[in-house]
Structures are given as C-alpha cells and as structure tokens.
Design an enzyme around this catalytic site. Sequence first.
Site, PDB file in Angstrom:
ATOM      1  CB  THR A  47     -15.640 -11.254  49.035  1.00  0.00           C
ATOM      2  OG1 THR A  47     -16.456 -12.058  49.879  1.00  0.00           O
ATOM      3  CG2 THR A  47     -16.407 -10.870  47.779  1.00  0.00           C
ATOM      4  CE  LYS A  51     -12.685 -13.493  51.794  1.00  0.00           C
ATOM      5  NZ  LYS A  51     -13.082 -13.574  53.216  1.00  0.00           N
ATOM      6  CG  ASN A  72      -9.504 -10.044  53.929  1.00  0.00           C
ATOM      7  OD1 ASN A  72      -8.324  -9.698  54.050  1.00  0.00           O
ATOM      8  ND2 ASN A  72     -10.407  -9.811  54.866  1.00  0.00           N
ATOM      9  CG  ASP A  87     -11.403 -12.820  56.205  1.00  0.00           C
ATOM     10  OD1 ASP A  87     -12.207 -11.877  56.270  1.00  0.00           O
ATOM     11  OD2 ASP A  87     -11.184 -13.457  55.164  1.00  0.00           O
ATOM     12  N   GLY A 111     -17.190 -24.679  57.182  1.00  0.00           N
ATOM     13  CA  GLY A 111     -16.652 -24.098  55.964  1.00  0.00           C
ATOM     14  C   GLY A 111     -15.146 -24.274  55.894  1.00  0.00           C
ATOM     15  N   GLY A 113     -13.351 -22.357  53.169  1.00  0.00           N
ATOM     16  CA  GLY A 113     -12.924 -21.395  52.157  1.00  0.00           C
ATOM     17  C   GLY A 113     -11.951 -20.369  52.714  1.00  0.00           C
TER      18      GLY A 113
END
Length: 201
Positions: A47, A51, A72, A87, A111, A113
């Site tokens: 996490t 990642k 992940n 994910d 986001g 990421g």
Amino acid sequence: MIHQSAFAHYEWDDVIYESWEIGPNLLDKFVAECRLPDAGILGFNVTVPHKERVIQFLDSLAPEARLSGAVNTVVNHNGELIGYNTDGPGFMRSLMMTGFDPKSKKIVILGAGGAARGIAFSLASGGVSSITIANRSIERASRLTSDLNREFPGLSDVCSLSSYDVWSASGGKVDLMVQATSMGMLNGPNQLDSPVAFSNI
C-alpha cells in the site's frame, strides 16, 4: 482483517495475515527476506507509498500491473516474486455491482498514486470517454496522463486538485468522481477531510 476471516472460512488454520509497517529505506531488504524459503511468506499486499517503487524488486509482473505501473499484491512462487494489481479489477467489479456502467462516461480521478493508476487503466480498458487526473503534484499527474495516453491516445488530461480546476477541466459535467488520494483514509492524519469541498460536489 478480512483476509484472516477468509483463511478461517477455507480452514487454512496455518496461514496468518499480519500488518507490517515498512519504511521506504527498508523496502528492498523486506522484499529480499520474503524470498527466503525459511521465511514462510506466501505473499504480501503493498500500500501507500510503495505501490510503484516495489516493482524494481520483483521478478515479473502480471499484465494489469505492467500496464498500470503499480502493484498492490505480490505472490511468492518458490522464491519468484510476481506482482499483481487488483485495485483496478476490484474497483470495476464493485462499480458494476452498483449498476453503473462506465462505458462512454466522463471520469475524474482525484490522486495519481498507485491506486489511481490501477483504477485509471481499468476504467480506460472499460471504454470510458475521458479521464481527468486531478492531483496536488501536477508533475505526477502528468506522468499518469502520459502513460494513459500512450496506451489510449487522447483519453486523459490533467488539472490541479482544486474544486474550480476540477470542474473547469471536466467542462462542468462529471459522470463519476473517484477519490484515490490518501486523504480520508481510516486512522490517517486527515481521515475526516476531502480533497474536494463537499459543497462543490
């Protein structure tokens, strides 16, 4: 944890799922130790903030992880570490279960990421009409946008993480907004906050 409950359901009594906090400077050492036969590690989840960085320490990547550039889940196959990204597929499955079909829809992802990467590429593969990446770091958002447009030309653009810019970039119409920043995470420093003002949603 849900993982331990699943192990109990299948009567895998000798399998334990634990949460470990690994600092960025210890990630390579941790991954190397996971390979050791006497470590007894079948795999591990990854996490924030590892990642993307963990990829350099793995042996191979599943297609969805290679495409998104984020991992992940890591599975240990006799010392060979294989990275996966669940994910995106998990998000898409949950989304479809609600009855929402993202095909031809306008998407905004907050986001840029690892989670955002997995979700963005799965949505792109699902036939959305556009994806706007909104992030505090325009540079990081631009990298994700460039990666998306390389696989799906003209699909994605970028904007700053402000309510005004999000709505302007999307033309004032959004079919789905995905919150993929660390803000609002349980037990995090900003668990009650939102990257976009609720009054503007």
